[in-house]
Design a protein around this motif. Structure first.
Motif, PDB file in Angstrom:
ATOM      1  N   GLY A 108       0.787  -1.218   0.000  1.00 17.12           N
ATOM      2  CA  GLY A 108       0.000   0.000   0.000  1.00 17.12           C
ATOM      3  C   GLY A 108       0.816   1.264   0.000  1.00 17.12           C
ATOM      4  O   GLY A 108       1.910   1.326   0.575  1.00 17.12           O
ATOM      5  N   ALA A 109       0.272   2.268  -0.692  1.00 19.58           N
ATOM      6  CA  ALA A 109       0.749   3.623  -0.497  1.00 19.58           C
ATOM      7  C   ALA A 109       0.329   4.048   0.903  1.00 19.58           C
ATOM      8  O   ALA A 109      -0.519   3.399   1.531  1.00 19.58           O
ATOM      9  N   ASN A 110       0.894   5.114   1.411  1.00 19.29           N
ATOM     10  CA  ASN A 110       0.618   5.478   2.798  1.00 19.29           C
ATOM     11  C   ASN A 110       0.684   6.986   2.957  1.00 19.29           C
ATOM     12  O   ASN A 110       1.695   7.612   2.597  1.00 19.29           O
ATOM     13  N   GLY A 111      -0.367   7.560   3.491  1.00 18.42           N
ATOM     14  CA  GLY A 111      -0.422   8.999   3.672  1.00 18.42           C
ATOM     15  C   GLY A 111       0.322   9.495   4.892  1.00 18.42           C
ATOM     16  O   GLY A 111       0.422  10.710   5.110  1.00 18.42           O
ATOM     17  N   ILE A 112       0.855   8.581   5.701  1.00 18.73           N
ATOM     18  CA  ILE A 112       1.591   8.964   6.909  1.00 18.73           C
ATOM     19  C   ILE A 112       3.086   8.770   6.651  1.00 18.73           C
ATOM     20  O   ILE A 112       3.540   7.662   6.360  1.00 18.73           O
TER      21      ILE A 112
END
Length: 332
Positions: free
Chosen positions: A117-121
């Motif tokens: 997954g991509a991750n916004g954090i």
């Protein structure tokens, strides 16, 4: 492989690498246009300009190898083999997307391809990939495949505590993981030189007992060679490493970024002189292994693919309201 081939890939491999890099570039260029039109919901961070790093590394991986991405994750997805049509539907928030329209650009994933997954954090992927690498280590001890984990971080995430703690954890547990610092010169709008104390990320790796290497991230072959060595080392039980790829991004930190922090003429300069696709094409055609018309044919095929992906994404239905409560809890 013919003795007059100076590259680590044969003609088929070179064409495949170019296709994957071109697919990333055209995917991002199309998102740049469609986001500006207001067609795409949410936030978008583009990977254009950085293609050689993702493809150079992922050329050594299989579906069993796990990667943890960043908020700038489209290039990692495509390089890892995630379906482009499913990605486009996901970014448009539609049914049939990689995460059924629930992840969007910053949380796109495909576990079947090892894309966690991509991750916004910022930095959050580092401890996650340590877990994946620990599982891989136990499976290998039980006679399973020698899979590895790859953690991607940018300049900003490299200064997060979670990332630094993960370097230590990976070293202590001797995990088969590679930490890739995608150094594009900016943490959002802050220059790397201003916001990072060490001169090289390799120095930071040394502080945790990890070997490290810095390469030109716009040179596919430099990335491919360095990645191949540290991945082989991890598969053979040699433990974690750090790979710093010095690269450039052609767009802002996010779509809509005015980029007032850039020097005058900087964008024009890097497009003209540090385009990894042009560098790759010049190298392989100059060596006589690939013809320019073969690359041009790939360009046309990729554009057709991106057009089809957009058409299908726009026509796909919105998720049903009842889907809102699914995928919330794991069912065993």
């Amino acid at each position: 492989m013919p003795s007059d081939n100076p590259f680590p890939l044969d003609k088929t491999g070179l064409l495949a690498a170019y296709r994957r890099m071109r697919t990333i570039r055209e995917f991002e260029e199309r998102l740049h246009v469609d986001f500006a039109r207001g067609d795409i919901p949410g936030f978008v961070h583009l990977y254009a300009g950085e293609e050689a790093t993702a493809v150079g590394i992922m050329s050594h991986l299989g579906d069993g190898d796990r990667i943890a991405s960043t908020h700038r994750g489209h290039g990692h997805c495509i390089a890892k083999g995630v379906d482009v049509v499913g990605m486009m539907k996901e970014i448009y928030g539609k049914t049939g997307g990689s995460c059924n329209g629930k992840g969007g650009s910053m949380h796109i994933a495909d576990l079947s391809k090892g894309m966690m997954g991509a991750n916004g954090i910022l930095g959050a992927g580092a401890p996650l990939v340590c877990g994946a690498a620990l599982a891989a280590k136990y499976r290998a001890k039980a006679g399973g495949p020698s899979d590895v984990g790859i953690c991607f971080v940018g300049d900003g995430a490299s200064n997060q505590g979670t990332f630094l703690e993960s370097l230590n954890l990976a070293a202590v547990w001797n995990l088969p993981v590679i930490f890739v610092v995608e150094n594009n010169g900016y943490a959002e709008s802050t220059s790397r030189d201003y916001g990072t104390a060490v001169d090289s990320y390799v120095d930071r790796a040394a502080g945790f007992g990890l070997p490290g290497v810095t390469v030109d991230g716009t040179d596919f072959f430099a990335v491919h060679e360095a990645a191949g060595e540290v991945i082989r080392r991890a598969r053979e039980g040699g433990g974690p490493s750090l790979l710093e790829c010095q690269m450039v991004r052609f767009y802002g930190h996010f779509e809509g970024d005015a980029q007032t922090y850039r020097a005058k003429g900087e964008l024009e300069h890097i497009r003209a002189n540090r385009d990894c696709l042009r560098r790759f094409a010049d190298a392989v055609t100059g060596a006589g292994l690939v013809k320019a018309d073969q690359l041009a044919a790939i360009d046309r095929e990729v554009l057709d693919l991106i057009e089809r992906a957009c058409t299908e994404a726009k026509a796909a239905p919105q998720p049903a309201p009842a889907a809102l409560t699914t995928d919330v809890y794991v069912k065993y």
